[in-house]
Motif scaffolding. Structure first.
Motif, PDB file in Angstrom:
ATOM      1  N   THR A   1     -21.292 -13.564   1.699  1.00 23.85           N
ATOM      2  CA  THR A   1     -20.026 -15.082   2.204  1.00 23.85           C
ATOM      3  C   THR A   1     -19.075 -14.590   0.455  1.00 23.85           C
ATOM      4  O   THR A   1     -19.748 -14.027  -0.839  1.00 23.85           O
ATOM      5  CB  THR A   1     -20.003 -15.897   1.959  1.00 23.85           C
ATOM      6  N   ASN A   2     -17.716 -15.063   0.388  1.00 30.74           N
ATOM      7  CA  ASN A   2     -16.798 -15.070  -1.018  1.00 30.74           C
ATOM      8  C   ASN A   2     -17.387 -15.877  -2.170  1.00 30.74           C
ATOM      9  O   ASN A   2     -17.578 -15.363  -2.254  1.00 30.74           O
ATOM     10  CB  ASN A   2     -15.768 -15.743   0.216  1.00 30.74           C
ATOM     11  N   LEU A   3     -18.309 -17.193  -2.449  1.00 31.37           N
ATOM     12  CA  LEU A   3     -18.049 -18.109  -3.103  1.00 31.37           C
ATOM     13  C   LEU A   3     -19.735 -17.332  -3.727  1.00 31.37           C
ATOM     14  O   LEU A   3     -19.426 -16.898  -5.156  1.00 31.37           O
ATOM     15  CB  LEU A   3     -17.850 -19.491  -2.767  1.00 31.37           C
ATOM     16  N   PHE A   4     -20.532 -17.198  -3.123  1.00 28.18           N
ATOM     17  CA  PHE A   4     -21.692 -16.767  -3.290  1.00 28.18           C
ATOM     18  C   PHE A   4     -21.820 -15.481  -4.012  1.00 28.18           C
ATOM     19  O   PHE A   4     -21.795 -15.239  -4.898  1.00 28.18           O
ATOM     20  CB  PHE A   4     -22.935 -16.384  -2.511  1.00 28.18           C
TER      21      PHE A   4
ATOM     22  N   ASP B   1     -20.900 -11.912 -10.886  1.00 27.43           N
ATOM     23  CA  ASP B   1     -21.140 -11.871 -12.563  1.00 27.43           C
ATOM     24  C   ASP B   1     -21.972 -12.374 -13.321  1.00 27.43           C
ATOM     25  O   ASP B   1     -22.298 -11.741 -13.758  1.00 27.43           O
ATOM     26  CB  ASP B   1     -19.887 -13.853 -12.835  1.00 27.43           C
ATOM     27  N   LEU B   2     -22.922 -12.872 -12.239  1.00 27.31           N
ATOM     28  CA  LEU B   2     -24.704 -13.144 -12.458  1.00 27.31           C
ATOM     29  C   LEU B   2     -24.613 -11.615 -12.794  1.00 27.31           C
ATOM     30  O   LEU B   2     -25.737 -11.126 -13.631  1.00 27.31           O
ATOM     31  CB  LEU B   2     -26.116 -13.742 -11.503  1.00 27.31           C
ATOM     32  N   ALA B   3     -24.660 -10.840 -12.055  1.00 25.55           N
ATOM     33  CA  ALA B   3     -24.832  -9.187 -12.199  1.00 25.55           C
ATOM     34  C   ALA B   3     -24.327  -8.346 -13.326  1.00 25.55           C
ATOM     35  O   ALA B   3     -24.873  -7.900 -13.740  1.00 25.55           O
ATOM     36  CB  ALA B   3     -25.242  -8.475 -10.337  1.00 25.55           C
TER      37      ALA B   3
ATOM     38  N   GLY C   1     -22.263  -6.786 -19.527  1.00 27.87           N
ATOM     39  CA  GLY C   1     -21.519  -7.875 -19.241  1.00 27.87           C
ATOM     40  C   GLY C   1     -20.446  -7.737 -18.403  1.00 27.87           C
ATOM     41  O   GLY C   1     -20.276  -6.919 -17.997  1.00 27.87           O
ATOM     42  N   LEU C   2     -18.870  -8.769 -18.752  1.00 29.55           N
ATOM     43  CA  LEU C   2     -17.907  -8.308 -18.163  1.00 29.55           C
ATOM     44  C   LEU C   2     -16.724  -7.008 -18.617  1.00 29.55           C
ATOM     45  O   LEU C   2     -16.644  -6.858 -17.934  1.00 29.55           O
ATOM     46  CB  LEU C   2     -16.911  -9.914 -18.059  1.00 29.55           C
TER      47      LEU C   2
END
Ligand code: NAI
Ligand code: MG
Length: 325
Positions: free
Chosen positions: A218-221, A227-229, A235-236
């Motif tokens: 779902t959206n928030l998860f 971002d964790l991945a 990194g970003l």
């Protein structure tokens, strides 16, 4: 062949720096692409009173794809300001947010539901300001189409699907998402399907990321796990994403935001934007060019300068492909 029209929206902060770099890379490929520049974001809001001017929306409607940088969102509510990326996702019903993460031993794809969940914009204040409530909307329809998109993508990859939820606590919302996802996945008997609770998924991503192929959630998860991945794989600065729907233009953007701390210094990593442009090429049907750009960007380290990194990526591309110019 008619050229593909690409609406280019650099947005705010480093979006203004990394998106032109990505366009530079695309321009060396000698493909039938036409770029039209459009504005959106907080800067546009301050100039025009509209974070997503009507002209920008009109250009997007007439284009095959949108290449989007990042916009700056104020932390508190500002009258009349709406995040353009959320508006674009809703307007074009871009229900699937695809966020790949790869490095030496990691090759996974997070398929995030992009239109509802906790980002349904149903927040309110109660109790004279002492209580804030957010409604988490999950529908069978949105759950089914995101699950189907994830299954189709898993078929083209290593055939593993992980359904991530928190149905043990969020019995109604995640319960519905979980049930529908399993129903859809049952139509794909060749896939290996499993479920993992979101907190466990966060731990497993850190401990054993290579066990994952496609994650649907779902959206928030999906926002947080991707971002964790990204953090696990460099990194970003190298995390790209796609927002795709049905028949509408798809939107491609780096996962990162406007990075006000480094904006204007020319030091941002352009690879996330360039890899997003590669995802766009793939979606438009230029699979070979997409693979070349992805390879060139992944083989290039960030030199600490947008200009130098972009130049090195373009040099790699030119070495590899005699047709580029
Ligand atoms: P951010 O992604 O802009 O920055 C987080 C950290 O990563 C900063 O230290 C930044 O310097 C660094 N960083 C990000 N991209 C980088 C790159 N390409 N190269 C090198 N370093 C990079 O996230 P933050 O700071 O939470 O948000 C800043 C603004 O961006 C906020 O206004 C936020 O609302 C907005 N934002 C917009 C997004 C979008 O347009 N889709 C997504 C995320 C945030
Ligand atoms: Mg995010």
């Amino acid at each position: 062949m008619n050229p593909h029209i690409i609406t280019v929206i650099p947005g705010d902060g480093i979006g203004q720096e990394v998106i032109p770099a990505a366009v530079c890379v695309l321009e060396t490929l000698n493909l039938p692409l036409v770029f039209s520049q459009a504005e959106a974001g907080f800067g546009a809001f301050e100039r025009t009173g509209n974070a997503l001017p009507a002209e920008t929306l009109r250009l997007c409607e007439d284009s095959a794809a949108i290449l989007f940088g990042a916009t700056q969102s104020p932390m508190s509510k500002i009258q009349g300001y709406q995040s353009p990326i959320l508006t674009l996702r809703h307007h074009f019903d871009l229900f699937a947010n695809l966020r790949p993460a790869s490095s030496e031993n990691i090759d996974l794809l997070i398929v995030r539901e992009n239109t509802e969940g906790l980002y349904s914009r149903r927040e309110r204040i109660e109790d004279a300001g002492q209580t804030a409530v957010a409604e988490r909307v999950i529908t069978a329809r949105a759950s089914a189409r995101i699950a189907r998109a994830a299954c189709e993508l898993a078929l083209k990859r290593r055939g593993r699907l992980t359904i991530v939820h928190k149905a043990n606590v969020l019995k109604e919302t995640c319960g519905l998402f979980r049930r529908i996802a399993f129903e859809v996945a049952a139509e794909y008997p060749t896939l290996a399907v499993e479920e993992v609770l979101v907190d466990t998924a966060a731990m497993l991503l850190v401990q054993n990321p290579s066990r994952f192929d496609v994650i649907v959630t779902t959206n928030l998860f999906g926002d947080i796990l991707s971002d964790l991945a990204a953090g696990l794989t460099g990194g970003l600065g190298i995390a790209p994403s796609a927002n795709v729907g049905g028949k509408h233009p798809a939107l491609f953007e780096p996962v990162h935001g406007s990075a006000p701390d480094i904006a204007g210094k020319g030091v941002a990593d352009p690879r996330a934007a360039i890899l997003s442009a590669a995802m766009m090429l793939d979606w438009l049907g230029y699979a070979q060019a997409a693979a070349s750009v992805t390879r060139a960007a992944r083989q290039t380290a960030h030199a600490g300068s947008i200009a130098i990194t972009t130049e090195q990526i373009i040099e790699r591309l030119l070495e590899e492909s005699p047709h580029a110019h």
